[in-house]
Design an enzyme around this catalytic site. Structure first.
Site, PDB file in Angstrom:
ATOM      1  N   ASN A  78      80.073 -59.987   1.621  1.00 51.03           N
ATOM      2  CA  ASN A  78      80.661 -61.315   1.483  1.00 51.03           C
ATOM      3  C   ASN A  78      81.541 -61.548   2.710  1.00 51.03           C
ATOM      4  OD1 ASN A  78      82.070 -63.589   0.755  1.00 51.03           O
ATOM      5  ND2 ASN A  78      83.140 -62.662  -0.980  1.00 51.03           N
ATOM      6  N   LYS A 113      83.057 -64.134   3.567  1.00 49.67           N
ATOM      7  CA  LYS A 113      84.142 -65.078   3.271  1.00 49.67           C
ATOM      8  C   LYS A 113      84.251 -66.134   4.375  1.00 49.67           C
ATOM      9  CE  LYS A 113      86.292 -61.582   0.461  1.00 49.67           C
ATOM     10  NZ  LYS A 113      87.480 -61.012  -0.125  1.00 49.67           N
ATOM     11  N   HIS A 163      83.804 -66.236  -7.595  1.00 54.35           N
ATOM     12  CA  HIS A 163      84.612 -65.237  -6.899  1.00 54.35           C
ATOM     13  C   HIS A 163      86.086 -65.486  -7.225  1.00 54.35           C
ATOM     14  CE1 HIS A 163      86.609 -63.027  -3.708  1.00 54.35           C
ATOM     15  NE2 HIS A 163      85.507 -62.298  -3.648  1.00 54.35           N
ATOM     16  N   GLU A 218      88.644 -65.534  -5.488  1.00 57.38           N
ATOM     17  CA  GLU A 218      89.355 -66.435  -4.564  1.00 57.38           C
ATOM     18  C   GLU A 218      89.062 -67.889  -4.910  1.00 57.38           C
ATOM     19  OE1 GLU A 218      87.921 -64.522  -1.030  1.00 57.38           O
ATOM     20  OE2 GLU A 218      89.165 -62.789  -1.501  1.00 57.38           O
ATOM     21  N   GLU A 256      85.069 -57.196 -10.057  1.00 60.22           N
ATOM     22  CA  GLU A 256      86.043 -57.082  -8.974  1.00 60.22           C
ATOM     23  C   GLU A 256      87.451 -57.251  -9.536  1.00 60.22           C
ATOM     24  OE1 GLU A 256      83.955 -58.227  -5.042  1.00 60.22           O
ATOM     25  OE2 GLU A 256      84.717 -60.047  -5.931  1.00 60.22           O
ATOM     26  N   GLY A 280      90.762 -57.046  -1.105  1.00 61.40           N
ATOM     27  CA  GLY A 280      91.448 -57.303   0.163  1.00 61.40           C
ATOM     28  C   GLY A 280      92.805 -56.636   0.270  1.00 61.40           C
ATOM     29  N   SER A 340      88.054 -53.705  -1.848  1.00 61.65           N
ATOM     30  CA  SER A 340      88.480 -52.707  -0.856  1.00 61.65           C
ATOM     31  C   SER A 340      87.485 -51.557  -0.663  1.00 61.65           C
ATOM     32  CB  SER A 340      89.871 -52.165  -1.197  1.00 61.65           C
ATOM     33  OG  SER A 340      90.819 -53.212  -1.152  1.00 61.65           O
TER      34      SER A 340
HETATM   35  P1  PGA Z   1      87.217 -56.738  -0.017  1.00 59.32           P
HETATM   36  O1  PGA Z   1      86.619 -58.027  -0.744  1.00 59.32           O
HETATM   37  O2  PGA Z   1      86.104 -55.749   0.121  1.00 59.32           O
HETATM   38  O3  PGA Z   1      87.719 -57.246   1.303  1.00 59.32           O
HETATM   39  O4  PGA Z   1      88.303 -56.217  -0.890  1.00 59.32           O
HETATM   40  C1  PGA Z   1      85.679 -57.891  -1.771  1.00 59.32           C
HETATM   41  C2  PGA Z   1      85.317 -59.240  -2.296  1.00 59.32           C
HETATM   42  O5  PGA Z   1      86.171 -60.113  -2.335  1.00 59.32           O
HETATM   43  O6  PGA Z   1      84.153 -59.491  -2.687  1.00 59.32           O
END
Ligand code: PGA
Length: 262
Positions: free
Chosen positions: A9, A11, A94, A96, A164, A170, A210
């Site tokens: 992803n 983003k 997601h 976010e 997640e 993140g 992460s």
């Molecule tokens: P990250 O994000 O690996 O940077 O923690 C994962 C995600 O949001 O799908």
């Protein structure tokens, strides 16, 4: 057997030129790695370019979001019909999007319906917040997210769920493999209750939060985890390629497939 999937992803990162460079490096690094579904999810504006650049490879393409209406006066939104021509997968719900754009389970449900209607394969994201985790409410939150976002949805195709935990995204603070395995198992049991055991056994459950080349093994070794949704590390071609190669080694320790499993 469920084919493992590693999805990147990206983003809101990469210009079109940067996306080109990133996917080219990933493609070069992945030559000959088979038996793992490899998906990249660039920003909307780079989908067409990346689609061209992965032609003839086994890398597959996904979008990061969609709107649930097919067309009309929805300035700035992207319709499922526009994506159906471009890519195969779409990330929906997601955290976010839930956090910054007020996406509720009800909206997620509408987006799932819209995606399935045009043949897009959803990667549905669910996961609890830190305070919910600390209060021991993970089970309740995850079950509720599944029940409401999946209401009336047919999950029998190639349907993917990404678990997640929000506190792990993140933050550099990944969850613990064994704990995630328990939640993945709970997700599978919930799918059995909502649908059937056959569907629950087919659905792929990914872990996200992460993930790096240093911790991927801990998650891929868990029985219930079928892959990963990778954010930050998917922008680093060496890391992303290593995550996929390690996944291949863990899933096929003695007998790697000789052609890609679809
Ligand atoms: P990250 O994000 O690996 O940077 O923690 C994962 C995600 O949001 O799908």
């Amino acid at each position: 057997m469920r084919v493992p999937m590693i999805a990147g992803n990206w983003k809101m990162n990469t210009s079109i030129g940067e996306a080109e460079q990133l996917v080219n490096e990933i493609r070069r690094g992945l030559g000959g790695v088979i038996g793992v579904d490899k998906v990249v999810c660039p920003p909307f504006v780079s989908l067409a370019t990346v689609k061209e650049l992965i032609k003839g490879s086994s890398i597959r393409l996904g979008a990061q979001n969609l709107y649930f209406e097919e067309k009309g006066a929805y300035t700035g939104e992207i319709s499922p019909l526009m994506l159906a021509d471009l890519c195969e997968f779409v990330i929906i719900g997601h955290s976010e999007r839930r956090q910054y754009f007020n996406e509720t389970n009800e909206i997620v449900n509408k987006k799932l319906q819209a995606a399935l209607k045009v043949g897009l394969k959803p990667i549905l994201c669910i996961g609890e917040k830190l305070e919910e985790n600390e209060a021991g409410r993970t089970k309740e939150v995850v079950t509720e997210q599944l029940q409401s976002s999946l209401a009336g949805i047919d999950c029998s195709g190639d349907f993917i769920i990404a678990y997640e935990p929000i506190w792990a995204i993140g933050t550099g603070k990944a969850a613990i493999g064994k704990e995630v395995n328990k939640t993945a198992s709970l997700i599978r049991r919930t799918i059995t209750q909502l649908y059937s055991d056959a569907i629950a056994q087919e659905i792929r459950i990914l872990y996200g939060g992460s993930i790096t080349a240093d911790n991927i093994a801990e998650f891929m070794e868990q029985f219930e985890i079928d892959g990963a949704l990778v954010g930050g590390a998917s922008l680093k071609p060496d890391q992303f390629v290593s995550i996929i190669k390690q996944t291949q080694e863990i899933f096929y320790p003695t007998n790697p497939p000789t052609k890609d499993l679809v």
